[in-house]
Design an enzyme around this catalytic site. Structure first.
Site, mmCIF file in Angstrom:
data_model
loop_
_atom_site.group_PDB
_atom_site.id
_atom_site.type_symbol
_atom_site.label_atom_id
_atom_site.label_comp_id
_atom_site.label_asym_id
_atom_site.label_seq_id
_atom_site.Cartn_x
_atom_site.Cartn_y
_atom_site.Cartn_z
ATOM 1 N N LYS A 95 0.819 -1.279 0.097
ATOM 2 C CA LYS A 95 0.041 0.112 0.092
ATOM 3 C C LYS A 95 0.748 1.208 0.054
ATOM 4 O O LYS A 95 1.677 1.413 1.062
ATOM 5 C CB LYS A 95 -0.886 0.077 1.131
ATOM 6 C CG LYS A 95 -1.914 1.277 1.160
ATOM 7 C CD LYS A 95 -1.367 2.435 1.930
ATOM 8 C CE LYS A 95 -2.330 3.738 1.927
ATOM 9 N NZ LYS A 95 -1.904 4.629 2.713
ATOM 10 N N GLY B 155 0.837 8.339 1.931
ATOM 11 C CA GLY B 155 1.573 9.251 2.506
ATOM 12 C C GLY B 155 2.505 10.089 1.953
ATOM 13 O O GLY B 155 2.642 10.545 0.898
ATOM 14 N N GLY C 25 -5.160 10.880 -0.959
ATOM 15 C CA GLY C 25 -5.723 12.064 -0.087
ATOM 16 C C GLY C 25 -5.350 13.504 -0.186
ATOM 17 O O GLY C 25 -6.115 14.374 -0.624
ATOM 18 N N ASP D 281 -5.845 1.460 2.749
ATOM 19 C CA ASP D 281 -5.323 0.287 3.627
ATOM 20 C C ASP D 281 -6.099 -0.928 3.625
ATOM 21 O O ASP D 281 -5.790 -1.969 3.638
ATOM 22 C CB ASP D 281 -5.134 0.969 5.062
ATOM 23 C CG ASP D 281 -3.992 1.894 5.376
ATOM 24 O OD1 ASP D 281 -2.929 1.936 4.300
ATOM 25 O OD2 ASP D 281 -4.258 2.802 6.328
ATOM 26 N N LYS E 120 -4.816 0.914 10.672
ATOM 27 C CA LYS E 120 -3.617 0.342 10.212
ATOM 28 C C LYS E 120 -3.447 -0.904 10.905
ATOM 29 O O LYS E 120 -3.319 -2.033 10.169
ATOM 30 C CB LYS E 120 -2.547 1.440 10.297
ATOM 31 C CG LYS E 120 -2.736 2.455 9.279
ATOM 32 C CD LYS E 120 -1.452 3.067 9.101
ATOM 33 C CE LYS E 120 -1.507 4.415 8.395
ATOM 34 N NZ LYS E 120 -2.079 4.198 7.127
#
Length: 294
Positions: free
Chosen positions: A28, A31, A64, A184, A243
């Site tokens: 994944k 970030g 995001g 996630d 997570k």
């Protein structure tokens, strides 16, 4: 670095390369590693190298910050409830445009630029990710939870020598509604359905910390019993809770190892996969060992 030291590092990595060859690893990607250009280059290099040594690699991504930026440009407020984006119809159109469009194709192009082969997909393609509305205390709009994963298109891509790069949107059970899926969660469900060897979550923290403000409290390895103790003791907080749940859910459904690692560290994927010490937190079914077992 001296040549002998370089050779020693490569020699120590060999058993791990042999161990992972032919195995399925789901990464994944999200970030800060998606925002910082040098980190992005390092991650893409790591992914291409992993594929080159024979790992059946699957990449699942979010996006995001880019969604936030585009919403801001159209003067639409980003709204979050318990860490999840409230997604009305207009927001869902933006999410689909950014995830399945720009980010997905940018990542695919970068992999090709580094000499790899990738195919950009979203959860709608091949009816891969099927979802229903996520039931929560507060209405989240078009946020879904995955009800089924059809792995045919993923396996076909892997068998064709490609790295599937998958954005986390899904088609509703009614074959009409499109849902926003937490990346996630999508990665965890895909790893479980593929019976993957590993699920790796790239994050903006070193791993699971007993004290979030102190990196020296990193827990290198945990089993499911250890997860239960941390959770029941209230030692998991904020964004780490979902997570860890994604990781434990994957382990419970057959994934051999789940890893939470710091995507802000250059080549963190290689350090976790091909060194004795690793770099983040590894979660496994039971029993803690050192060395090649990582």
């Amino acid at each position: 670095m001296e040549n002998s030291k370089k050779a020693e590092i490569l020699a120590k990595a060999l058993p791990y390369m042999q161990q992972h060859k032919g195995k399925t690893v789901v990464v994944k990607y999200g970030g800060n590693a998606m925002l910082n250009q040098s980190l992005k280059e390092a991650v893409i290099n790591d992914l291409v190298l992993m594929k080159c040594i024979g790992i059946n690699l699957v990449v699942v991504h979010g996006g995001g910050p880019e969604i936030n930026n585009l919403l801001k440009r159209i003067n639409k407020e980003s709204k979050f409830i318990n860490g999840l984006r409230y997604t009305d119809k207009e927001t869902m159109d933006i999410v689909q445009m950014v995830l399945a469009g720009k980010i997905n194709k940018d990542l695919t192009a970068m992999i090709y630029k580094k000499g790899g082969k990738a195919i950009g997909l979203c959860g709608i393609d091949g009816n891969m990710l099927q979802a229903k509305k996520l039931e929560a205390d507060d209405d989240l709009g078009l946020v879904g939870e995955i009800s089924k994963v059809d792995t045919d298109i993923i396996n076909s891509s892997i068998n064709g020598g490609y790295i599937p790069v998958i954005s986390s949107i899904a088609l509703g059970d009614d074959k009409e509604t499109v849902y926003n899926i937490n990346a996630d969660t999508a990665a965890s469900s895909i790893a479980s359905s593929l019976n993957a060897e590993k699920l790796i979550l790239l994050t903006d923290v070193p791993g699971i910390l007993t004290d979030p403000s102190d990196p020296s409290t990193l827990i290198s390895q945990l089993d499911l019993n250890g997860i239960y103790q941390l959770t029941s003791g209230g030692l998991l907080t904020g964004g780490m809770i979902p997570k860890v749940k994604c990781c434990s859910d994957a382990i419970k459904t057959g994934v051999k190892r789940a890893h939470i690692i710091d995507g802000r560290v250059q080549h963190s994927l290689l350090l976790e996969l091909f060194t004795d010490e690793g770099i983040g937190t590894m979660i496994k079914q039971g029993g803690i060992n050192n060395g090649i077992d990582r």
